[in-house]
Design a protein around this motif. Structure first.
Motif, PDB file in Angstrom:
ATOM      1  N   ALA A   1       0.847  -1.189   0.000  1.00 27.15           N
ATOM      2  CA  ALA A   1       0.000   0.000   0.000  1.00 27.15           C
ATOM      3  C   ALA A   1       0.879   1.234   0.000  1.00 27.15           C
ATOM      4  O   ALA A   1       1.964   1.235   0.586  1.00 27.15           O
ATOM      5  N   LEU A   2       0.413   2.265  -0.659  1.00 26.99           N
ATOM      6  CA  LEU A   2       1.081   3.559  -0.597  1.00 26.99           C
ATOM      7  C   LEU A   2       0.098   4.672  -0.944  1.00 26.99           C
ATOM      8  O   LEU A   2      -0.970   4.433  -1.509  1.00 26.99           O
ATOM      9  N   LEU A   3       0.487   5.873  -0.579  1.00 23.10           N
ATOM     10  CA  LEU A   3      -0.262   7.089  -0.907  1.00 23.10           C
ATOM     11  C   LEU A   3       0.547   7.852  -1.949  1.00 23.10           C
ATOM     12  O   LEU A   3       1.756   8.019  -1.786  1.00 23.10           O
ATOM     13  N   ALA A   4      -0.118   8.313  -3.001  1.00 26.56           N
ATOM     14  CA  ALA A   4       0.549   9.106  -4.029  1.00 26.56           C
ATOM     15  C   ALA A   4      -0.253  10.374  -4.288  1.00 26.56           C
ATOM     16  O   ALA A   4      -1.484  10.335  -4.373  1.00 26.56           O
ATOM     17  N   LEU A   5       0.453  11.500  -4.383  1.00 24.56           N
ATOM     18  CA  LEU A   5      -0.161  12.772  -4.753  1.00 24.56           C
ATOM     19  C   LEU A   5       0.207  13.098  -6.193  1.00 24.56           C
ATOM     20  O   LEU A   5       1.388  13.113  -6.554  1.00 24.56           O
ATOM     21  N   TYR A   6      -0.808  13.362  -7.016  1.00 26.50           N
ATOM     22  CA  TYR A   6      -0.606  13.691  -8.424  1.00 26.50           C
ATOM     23  C   TYR A   6      -0.989  15.149  -8.659  1.00 26.50           C
ATOM     24  O   TYR A   6      -1.896  15.679  -7.991  1.00 26.50           O
ATOM     25  N   PRO A   7      -0.326  15.806  -9.589  1.00 31.75           N
ATOM     26  CA  PRO A   7      -0.667  17.208  -9.860  1.00 31.75           C
ATOM     27  C   PRO A   7      -2.061  17.323 -10.465  1.00 31.75           C
ATOM     28  O   PRO A   7      -2.505  16.477 -11.239  1.00 31.75           O
ATOM     29  N   ALA A   8      -2.753  18.396 -10.081  1.00 27.81           N
ATOM     30  CA  ALA A   8      -4.082  18.696 -10.615  1.00 27.81           C
ATOM     31  C   ALA A   8      -4.133  20.179 -10.942  1.00 27.81           C
ATOM     32  O   ALA A   8      -3.272  20.963 -10.536  1.00 27.81           O
ATOM     33  N   THR A   9      -5.156  20.570 -11.630  1.00 30.10           N
ATOM     34  CA  THR A   9      -5.283  21.971 -12.041  1.00 30.10           C
ATOM     35  C   THR A   9      -5.299  22.899 -10.834  1.00 30.10           C
ATOM     36  O   THR A   9      -4.703  23.978 -10.852  1.00 30.10           O
ATOM     37  N   LEU A  10      -5.966  22.465  -9.774  1.00 34.35           N
ATOM     38  CA  LEU A  10      -6.116  23.316  -8.593  1.00 34.35           C
ATOM     39  C   LEU A  10      -5.291  22.833  -7.403  1.00 34.35           C
ATOM     40  O   LEU A  10      -5.605  23.164  -6.262  1.00 34.35           O
ATOM     41  N   GLY A  11      -4.267  22.063  -7.649  1.00 35.55           N
ATOM     42  CA  GLY A  11      -3.443  21.593  -6.531  1.00 35.55           C
ATOM     43  C   GLY A  11      -3.020  20.166  -6.733  1.00 35.55           C
ATOM     44  O   GLY A  11      -2.257  19.857  -7.651  1.00 35.55           O
TER      45      GLY A  11
END
Length: 264
Positions: free
Chosen positions: A95-105
């Motif tokens: 398991a892992l958490l990933a943050l991906y770029p988005a238009t608003l953050g």
């Protein structure tokens, strides 16, 4: 403050990301199935909800996929941040958490990989696809009164024991401690409800009382009294399920709450 247009954009970005994830998983012959859990799986998501994604991996390939999990989730797009979560990993998986770029953050994806032989489809999951059979998770068996009675007694007693402590911190005007304790007694009340069958599922750490948190002494005491009344109303069900209620302590505890009432 987010505008309606912002919320719509967040949903669109999340849908596009989920589409890329689903396409990548479906094209991978090692992936047997995938589904969503959390609010997206349960159908209660809002524009700010994360993606909780489960990927079922063929047993022969699971160790390799899990070992390269960070590279795997980067196939969707370069993550801004990756946090491994071994404490959340299913048996034999990762398991892992990933943050991906988005238009608003950023958009958050909680990835879970599980071997096919260990995979069970939860009742509140949304299946994205399945190339093989995935058995449903069996509902939790009903527990006899002899099994839940001691837990009910423990949690009911704990709830009433905590109320004078909450009142003390309200009088001391320590709002952070009060909010911490309010969350704890709310969770305890919800667990007792689940044990007696007054709610369908066990509470999780994500469960919060509805509405804005009480930040002033008047609303904090009102919230405590509301919870106390709700717990007291569960008394007959607690007893019927094999638990005990500290009835002799309840009236003095209410008097203690009255002492913490501002402008008595």
């Amino acid at each position: 403050m987010l505008t309606p247009a912002d919320l719509t954009l967040l949903q669109q970005d999340r849908a596009a990301l989920l589409g890329r994830i689903t396409a990548t998983l479906q094209a991978d012959p090692r992936i047997v199935a995938a589904w969503l859990t959390g609010s997206l799986g349960a159908g209660s998501a809002d524009s700010l909800s994360d993606i909780d994604l489960w990927a079922v991996v063929a047993d022969a390939d699971c160790a390799q996929v899990c070992a390269s999990r960070q590279e795997y989730c980067a196939q969707i797009g370069a993550p801004l941040l990756i946090l491994d979560g071994p404490q959340n990993a299913p048996a034999g998986g990762a398991a892992l958490l990933a943050l991906y770029p988005a238009t608003l953050g950023v958009l958050q994806v909680d990835w879970y990989w599980v071997p096919h032989s260990q995979a069970l489809l939860p009742p509140d999951a949304q299946l994205l696809f399945a190339h093989g059979e995935i058995p449903p998770a069996a509902p939790a068996p009903a527990r006899a009164a002899a099994q839940i009675g001691p837990r009910l007694t423990q949690q009911t007693t704990f709830f009433w024991a905590m109320l004078p402590i909450v009142a003390k911190y309200i009088v001391r005007e320590n709002p952070w401690k009060v909010l911490e304790l309010l969350r704890l007694i709310n969770w305890t009340h919800e667990e007792v409800k689940a044990l007696v069958g007054a709610r369908a599922t066990a509470p999780t750490f994500k469960d919060m009382p509805p509405g804005a948190p009480p930040v002033d002494a008047q609303s904090q005491i009102a919230h405590v009294r509301q919870l106390a009344a709700a717990m007291e109303a569960l008394g007959p069900q607690i007893v019927a399920c094999g638990g005990t209620v500290p009835t002799a302590a309840i009236p003095p505890i209410y008097r203690t709450l009255e002492l913490a009432q501002p402008e008595r």
